[in-house]
Design a protein around this motif. Sequence first.
Motif, PDB file in Angstrom:
ATOM      1  N   GLN A  92     -77.079 -12.675   0.083  1.00 34.09           N
ATOM      2  CA  GLN A  92     -76.861 -13.603  -1.018  1.00 34.09           C
ATOM      3  C   GLN A  92     -75.653 -13.238  -1.873  1.00 34.09           C
ATOM      4  O   GLN A  92     -75.396 -13.878  -2.896  1.00 34.09           O
ATOM      5  N   GLY A  93     -74.906 -12.215  -1.454  1.00 35.55           N
ATOM      6  CA  GLY A  93     -73.727 -11.818  -2.203  1.00 35.55           C
ATOM      7  C   GLY A  93     -72.463 -12.041  -1.404  1.00 35.55           C
ATOM      8  O   GLY A  93     -72.417 -12.786  -0.439  1.00 35.55           O
ATOM      9  N   GLY A  94     -71.378 -11.357  -1.823  1.00 35.63           N
ATOM     10  CA  GLY A  94     -70.082 -11.494  -1.186  1.00 35.63           C
ATOM     11  C   GLY A  94     -69.110 -12.178  -2.124  1.00 35.63           C
ATOM     12  O   GLY A  94     -69.221 -12.093  -3.352  1.00 35.63           O
ATOM     13  N   LEU A  95     -68.112 -12.852  -1.542  1.00 31.97           N
ATOM     14  CA  LEU A  95     -67.181 -13.653  -2.340  1.00 31.97           C
ATOM     15  C   LEU A  95     -67.877 -14.977  -2.641  1.00 31.97           C
ATOM     16  O   LEU A  95     -68.251 -15.708  -1.732  1.00 31.97           O
ATOM     17  N   LEU A  96     -68.033 -15.297  -3.921  1.00 28.86           N
ATOM     18  CA  LEU A  96     -68.918 -16.392  -4.311  1.00 28.86           C
ATOM     19  C   LEU A  96     -68.146 -17.525  -4.988  1.00 28.86           C
ATOM     20  O   LEU A  96     -67.596 -18.386  -4.329  1.00 28.86           O
ATOM     21  N   GLY A  97     -68.058 -17.542  -6.292  1.00 29.46           N
ATOM     22  CA  GLY A  97     -67.471 -18.672  -6.995  1.00 29.46           C
ATOM     23  C   GLY A  97     -65.954 -18.648  -7.053  1.00 29.46           C
ATOM     24  O   GLY A  97     -65.328 -17.598  -6.998  1.00 29.46           O
ATOM     25  N   VAL A  98     -65.370 -19.842  -7.175  1.00 31.75           N
ATOM     26  CA  VAL A  98     -63.929 -19.989  -7.409  1.00 31.75           C
ATOM     27  C   VAL A  98     -63.745 -21.147  -8.370  1.00 31.75           C
ATOM     28  O   VAL A  98     -64.390 -22.190  -8.240  1.00 31.75           O
ATOM     29  N   ALA A  99     -62.888 -20.971  -9.363  1.00 33.47           N
ATOM     30  CA  ALA A  99     -62.627 -22.018 -10.348  1.00 33.47           C
ATOM     31  C   ALA A  99     -61.193 -21.895 -10.839  1.00 33.47           C
ATOM     32  O   ALA A  99     -60.703 -20.786 -11.084  1.00 33.47           O
ATOM     33  N   LEU A 100     -60.522 -23.026 -10.980  1.00 32.90           N
ATOM     34  CA  LEU A 100     -59.160 -23.038 -11.491  1.00 32.90           C
ATOM     35  C   LEU A 100     -59.186 -22.940 -13.008  1.00 32.90           C
ATOM     36  O   LEU A 100     -60.004 -23.588 -13.676  1.00 32.90           O
ATOM     37  N   ALA A 101     -58.259 -22.154 -13.562  1.00 31.45           N
ATOM     38  CA  ALA A 101     -58.144 -22.062 -15.012  1.00 31.45           C
ATOM     39  C   ALA A 101     -57.809 -23.442 -15.583  1.00 31.45           C
ATOM     40  O   ALA A 101     -57.170 -24.266 -14.921  1.00 31.45           O
ATOM     41  N   PRO A 102     -58.247 -23.734 -16.810  1.00 29.24           N
ATOM     42  CA  PRO A 102     -57.937 -25.039 -17.401  1.00 29.24           C
ATOM     43  C   PRO A 102     -56.450 -25.369 -17.423  1.00 29.24           C
ATOM     44  O   PRO A 102     -56.070 -26.535 -17.341  1.00 29.24           O
ATOM     45  N   ASN A 140     -57.307  -9.093 -11.794  1.00 28.62           N
ATOM     46  CA  ASN A 140     -57.851  -8.206 -12.805  1.00 28.62           C
ATOM     47  C   ASN A 140     -59.318  -8.546 -13.033  1.00 28.62           C
ATOM     48  O   ASN A 140     -59.660  -9.707 -13.283  1.00 28.62           O
ATOM     49  N   VAL A 141     -60.193  -7.546 -12.922  1.00 31.72           N
ATOM     50  CA  VAL A 141     -61.610  -7.749 -13.221  1.00 31.72           C
ATOM     51  C   VAL A 141     -61.765  -7.809 -14.736  1.00 31.72           C
ATOM     52  O   VAL A 141     -61.410  -6.859 -15.447  1.00 31.72           O
ATOM     53  N   ILE A 142     -62.272  -8.934 -15.235  1.00 30.94           N
ATOM     54  CA  ILE A 142     -62.376  -9.118 -16.692  1.00 30.94           C
ATOM     55  C   ILE A 142     -63.815  -9.037 -17.198  1.00 30.94           C
ATOM     56  O   ILE A 142     -64.044  -9.045 -18.406  1.00 30.94           O
ATOM     57  N   TRP A 143     -64.775  -8.941 -16.295  1.00 33.17           N
ATOM     58  CA  TRP A 143     -66.188  -8.896 -16.705  1.00 33.17           C
ATOM     59  C   TRP A 143     -67.010  -8.311 -15.569  1.00 33.17           C
ATOM     60  O   TRP A 143     -66.732  -8.565 -14.393  1.00 33.17           O
ATOM     61  N   ARG A 144     -68.037  -7.541 -15.930  1.00 39.72           N
ATOM     62  CA  ARG A 144     -68.990  -7.024 -14.951  1.00 39.72           C
ATOM     63  C   ARG A 144     -70.398  -7.176 -15.504  1.00 39.72           C
ATOM     64  O   ARG A 144     -70.621  -7.053 -16.713  1.00 39.72           O
ATOM     65  N   SER A 145     -71.343  -7.389 -14.588  1.00 36.56           N
ATOM     66  CA  SER A 145     -72.729  -7.624 -15.008  1.00 36.56           C
ATOM     67  C   SER A 145     -73.432  -6.368 -15.463  1.00 36.56           C
ATOM     68  O   SER A 145     -74.338  -6.422 -16.305  1.00 36.56           O
ATOM     69  N   GLY A 146     -73.064  -5.218 -14.895  1.00 35.34           N
ATOM     70  CA  GLY A 146     -73.874  -4.030 -15.116  1.00 35.34           C
ATOM     71  C   GLY A 146     -75.232  -4.193 -14.448  1.00 35.34           C
ATOM     72  O   GLY A 146     -75.433  -5.076 -13.614  1.00 35.34           O
ATOM     73  N   SER A 147     -76.187  -3.332 -14.826  1.00 36.31           N
ATOM     74  CA  SER A 147     -77.531  -3.343 -14.213  1.00 36.31           C
ATOM     75  C   SER A 147     -77.409  -3.333 -12.697  1.00 36.31           C
ATOM     76  O   SER A 147     -78.085  -4.095 -11.988  1.00 36.31           O
ATOM     77  N   ASN A 148     -76.556  -2.478 -12.187  1.00 35.10           N
ATOM     78  CA  ASN A 148     -76.223  -2.465 -10.765  1.00 35.10           C
ATOM     79  C   ASN A 148     -77.377  -1.899  -9.940  1.00 35.10           C
ATOM     80  O   ASN A 148     -78.102  -1.006 -10.376  1.00 35.10           O
ATOM     81  N   GLY A 149     -77.529  -2.432  -8.729  1.00 38.58           N
ATOM     82  CA  GLY A 149     -78.589  -1.970  -7.862  1.00 38.58           C
ATOM     83  C   GLY A 149     -78.877  -2.976  -6.764  1.00 38.58           C
ATOM     84  O   GLY A 149     -78.000  -3.749  -6.368  1.00 38.58           O
ATOM     85  N   LYS A 150     -80.114  -2.982  -6.293  1.00 40.87           N
ATOM     86  CA  LYS A 150     -80.496  -3.854  -5.194  1.00 40.87           C
ATOM     87  C   LYS A 150     -80.920  -5.227  -5.705  1.00 40.87           C
ATOM     88  O   LYS A 150     -81.268  -5.401  -6.872  1.00 40.87           O
ATOM     89  N   GLY A 151     -80.909  -6.209  -4.769  1.00 43.06           N
ATOM     90  CA  GLY A 151     -81.351  -7.561  -5.087  1.00 43.06           C
ATOM     91  C   GLY A 151     -80.247  -8.581  -4.915  1.00 43.06           C
ATOM     92  O   GLY A 151     -79.064  -8.288  -5.131  1.00 43.06           O
ATOM     93  N   GLY A 152     -80.629  -9.784  -4.503  1.00 41.90           N
ATOM     94  CA  GLY A 152     -79.676 -10.881  -4.356  1.00 41.90           C
ATOM     95  C   GLY A 152     -79.643 -11.746  -5.592  1.00 41.90           C
ATOM     96  O   GLY A 152     -79.766 -11.250  -6.707  1.00 41.90           O
ATOM     97  N   GLN A 153     -79.450 -13.066  -5.400  1.00 38.57           N
ATOM     98  CA  GLN A 153     -79.494 -14.034  -6.493  1.00 38.57           C
ATOM     99  C   GLN A 153     -78.543 -13.671  -7.635  1.00 38.57           C
ATOM    100  O   GLN A 153     -78.955 -13.365  -8.747  1.00 38.57           O
ATOM    101  N   PHE A 154     -77.257 -13.784  -7.341  1.00 42.63           N
ATOM    102  CA  PHE A 154     -76.226 -13.398  -8.306  1.00 42.63           C
ATOM    103  C   PHE A 154     -75.854 -14.530  -9.261  1.00 42.63           C
ATOM    104  O   PHE A 154     -75.196 -14.291 -10.263  1.00 42.63           O
ATOM    105  N   GLY A 155     -76.223 -15.777  -8.945  1.00 44.42           N
ATOM    106  CA  GLY A 155     -75.751 -16.894  -9.768  1.00 44.42           C
ATOM    107  C   GLY A 155     -74.282 -17.122  -9.474  1.00 44.42           C
ATOM    108  O   GLY A 155     -73.914 -17.781  -8.515  1.00 44.42           O
ATOM    109  N   ALA A 156     -73.401 -16.614 -10.357  1.00 38.59           N
ATOM    110  CA  ALA A 156     -71.965 -16.479 -10.080  1.00 38.59           C
ATOM    111  C   ALA A 156     -71.175 -17.782 -10.165  1.00 38.59           C
ATOM    112  O   ALA A 156     -70.121 -17.909  -9.559  1.00 38.59           O
ATOM    113  N   VAL A 157     -71.669 -18.753 -10.940  1.00 36.77           N
ATOM    114  CA  VAL A 157     -70.979 -20.036 -11.079  1.00 36.77           C
ATOM    115  C   VAL A 157     -70.264 -20.096 -12.428  1.00 36.77           C
ATOM    116  O   VAL A 157     -70.803 -19.672 -13.452  1.00 36.77           O
TER     117      VAL A 157
END
Length: 401
Positions: A92-102, A140-157
């Motif tokens: 359920q992970g990998g390369l997920l969302g893509v969005a163009l800047a406004p 550039n990585v501008i944000w990270r979720s933290g709470s790292n570990g196992k599990g899918g369901q990243f959301g990521a939209v």
Amino acid sequence: MIRLAPALLLALVACTPPSANAGGNSTGVASTQSGPPFTATKQGQFDSPFAMAFLPDGSLLVTEKAGKLKLRDPSGHIRDVAGVPKVADVEQGGLLGVALAPDFASSHALYLTYSENRPNGVGLALARATLVGTQLQGLNVIWRSGSNGKGGQFGAVIAFAPDGKSLFLSSGERQRFTPAQDINQKLGKILHLTLDGKPAPGNPFAQQVGTPTVTVFDPPDNTGAALKEKGTQQAVEGTNTAPAEIWSMGHRNPYGLAFDTGGRLWEIEMGPKGGDELNVILPGKNYGWPKASNGSNYDGTDIPDHKPGDGFEPPKTFWNPSISPGGLMIYSGDLFPQWKGSAFIAALSGEALIRVKLDGDKATKADQWPMNTRIRDVVQGPDGAIWLLQDDGALMKLTPR
């Protein structure tokens, strides 16, 4: 272009019966009896795609979960985009969302979400880069979720605010249940960030700082087991800005975010066994998961339903059994004028394209067209056509019959 096989078109004609209650507490969805009012043509083939975004020139970016970003030009030629970040290719992970800047037309900036390996396990990342031809530069990585570990369901939209000055990011609860109710964790939330990935001013818990450690555990079997988990304490990298980033909480796996023309933010969310939800996202509201859901645990154990007075924001409509919603789009084009303002939902286990009529903050199930395959994402094309990404990799374009 490759047209759908006659057998599939015949299957599309078969529609589910009208629901007993279009407001959302039924398994059925009202459907067009004369068959789908569109023709579907294949426009490309990808490998485990997740999301797509159109460029101003009609080119299309498509993410593939294994870690590739593809660029399809208007002629149909597909090329790799270089400079993509390394992803954690997990379930359920990998390369997920893509969005163009406004301001993409002038800045060529875009945003990507993906799962990445961190010292304590896998987490969700949000990165910004500049697209130059078929090359990402200055990622550039501008944000990270933290709470790292196992599990899918990243959301990521990602969804940008109507004024283009901030963004909203969905973050799933990683199959761990209780973090969705923990204000110190970014999991199970809709987050409101600046375009640089910082807490947006005016958020419901602005200026609040979270605890220096958070409780992390592997995905438990059900909601009851999650409540008993003691887990381990994981140090937060730097200052814990989770409370200040939160716009809403109590979410399971939000796979779709979209603004309507009235500025309302709609969200589609995978429930457990049943209870998929369509919500209007309001600041500071708690949407109940895992304390309330119109579904049940996968092992059949009960979860309390949403009910008046429980303190949680109920869905505008929901599905039992599950449709397993993917992407969400609110239609604004001219090619299908009868559908302006409607929400379109990609259904995975439901193997369908679903239309929900929106009227202010009210939602009524309208059409459910069987597609006989898992639909991952749905977007509106520049000319008003509806484009679908299927889990089998096919890219489809829907135009009026």
